[in-house]
Design a protein around this motif. Sequence first.
Motif, mmCIF file in Angstrom:
data_model
loop_
_atom_site.group_PDB
_atom_site.id
_atom_site.type_symbol
_atom_site.label_atom_id
_atom_site.label_comp_id
_atom_site.label_asym_id
_atom_site.label_seq_id
_atom_site.Cartn_x
_atom_site.Cartn_y
_atom_site.Cartn_z
ATOM 1 N N ARG A 86 0.752 -1.411 0.101
ATOM 2 C CA ARG A 86 -0.071 0.119 0.154
ATOM 3 C C ARG A 86 0.946 1.310 -0.066
ATOM 4 O O ARG A 86 0.680 2.168 0.464
ATOM 5 N N GLY A 87 1.928 1.294 -0.899
ATOM 6 C CA GLY A 87 2.877 2.220 -0.689
ATOM 7 C C GLY A 87 4.044 2.416 0.387
ATOM 8 O O GLY A 87 4.681 3.376 0.244
ATOM 9 N N THR A 88 3.884 1.567 0.961
ATOM 10 C CA THR A 88 4.973 1.476 2.060
ATOM 11 C C THR A 88 5.800 0.069 1.991
ATOM 12 O O THR A 88 5.276 -0.926 1.675
ATOM 13 N N GLU B 159 3.314 14.694 -3.043
ATOM 14 C CA GLU B 159 1.855 14.211 -3.069
ATOM 15 C C GLU B 159 1.838 12.553 -3.062
ATOM 16 O O GLU B 159 1.200 12.192 -2.131
ATOM 17 N N ARG B 160 2.367 11.866 -3.785
ATOM 18 C CA ARG B 160 2.592 10.553 -3.728
ATOM 19 C C ARG B 160 2.848 9.935 -2.581
ATOM 20 O O ARG B 160 2.401 8.630 -2.117
ATOM 21 N N GLU C 213 9.862 16.486 4.517
ATOM 22 C CA GLU C 213 10.751 17.269 3.582
ATOM 23 C C GLU C 213 10.760 16.644 2.111
ATOM 24 O O GLU C 213 11.779 16.686 1.292
ATOM 25 N N LEU C 214 9.640 15.869 1.957
ATOM 26 C CA LEU C 214 9.580 15.208 0.677
ATOM 27 C C LEU C 214 9.733 16.325 -0.409
ATOM 28 O O LEU C 214 9.085 17.335 -0.598
ATOM 29 N N PRO C 215 10.521 16.230 -1.546
ATOM 30 C CA PRO C 215 10.588 16.972 -2.565
ATOM 31 C C PRO C 215 9.322 17.402 -3.427
ATOM 32 O O PRO C 215 8.347 16.339 -3.829
ATOM 33 N N ASP C 216 8.865 18.477 -3.869
ATOM 34 C CA ASP C 216 7.839 18.811 -4.570
ATOM 35 C C ASP C 216 8.193 18.899 -5.922
ATOM 36 O O ASP C 216 7.871 19.830 -6.419
ATOM 37 N N VAL C 217 8.576 17.684 -6.447
ATOM 38 C CA VAL C 217 8.903 17.651 -7.835
ATOM 39 C C VAL C 217 8.450 16.500 -8.358
ATOM 40 O O VAL C 217 7.915 15.224 -7.810
ATOM 41 N N GLN C 218 8.125 16.293 -9.536
ATOM 42 C CA GLN C 218 7.479 14.992 -10.360
ATOM 43 C C GLN C 218 8.575 14.101 -10.468
ATOM 44 O O GLN C 218 8.402 12.828 -10.395
ATOM 45 N N SER C 219 9.643 14.720 -10.751
ATOM 46 C CA SER C 219 10.989 13.323 -10.892
ATOM 47 C C SER C 219 12.275 14.147 -10.299
ATOM 48 O O SER C 219 12.192 15.455 -10.321
ATOM 49 N N LEU C 220 13.120 13.316 -9.759
ATOM 50 C CA LEU C 220 14.267 13.685 -9.082
ATOM 51 C C LEU C 220 15.387 12.878 -10.002
ATOM 52 O O LEU C 220 15.574 11.906 -9.974
#
Length: 137
Positions: A32-34, A75-76, A103-110
């Motif tokens: 479930r995403g973890t 968001e994800r 502190e998750l980056p607010d970017v679509q890709s890293l």
Amino acid sequence: MNYHSKGQIGYHELAKIMIGRGCSVNEPEVDRGTDMIALKDKKVALIQIKTVIMSDDKEYKTVTASGSKNGSLKERYEGRNLVVLCMSKSLERRYSLVFSSSELPDVQSLKILRNKSSLGKYERYVDAFENLSFSTI
């Protein structure tokens, strides 16, 4: 050890690191995403693991917010820590980027670079396992 996927490689690499930091770890039975649940001192950290295996001819690879069209990593993976493991082709860890849930980056890709000294604003997250967010059980 014989691994069947990048996910298994990343899980086992991060498990070694977390156990070395005094945590016990579990892999959730249902995805479930973890990817990992780390426990320490009656506190829990939910961790999403991204494993990047660098080939010899690439200077970078990209991590995206999989499962989220046009969504950001923030968001994800909201509410979870994000650990990106950069590994060599021989499956040795080069470095990790450790983002706490706040502190998750607010970017679509890293962009994950071969050379960690070229990461710019993300250099402060290199191997920063002390930044993981743990919550009281």
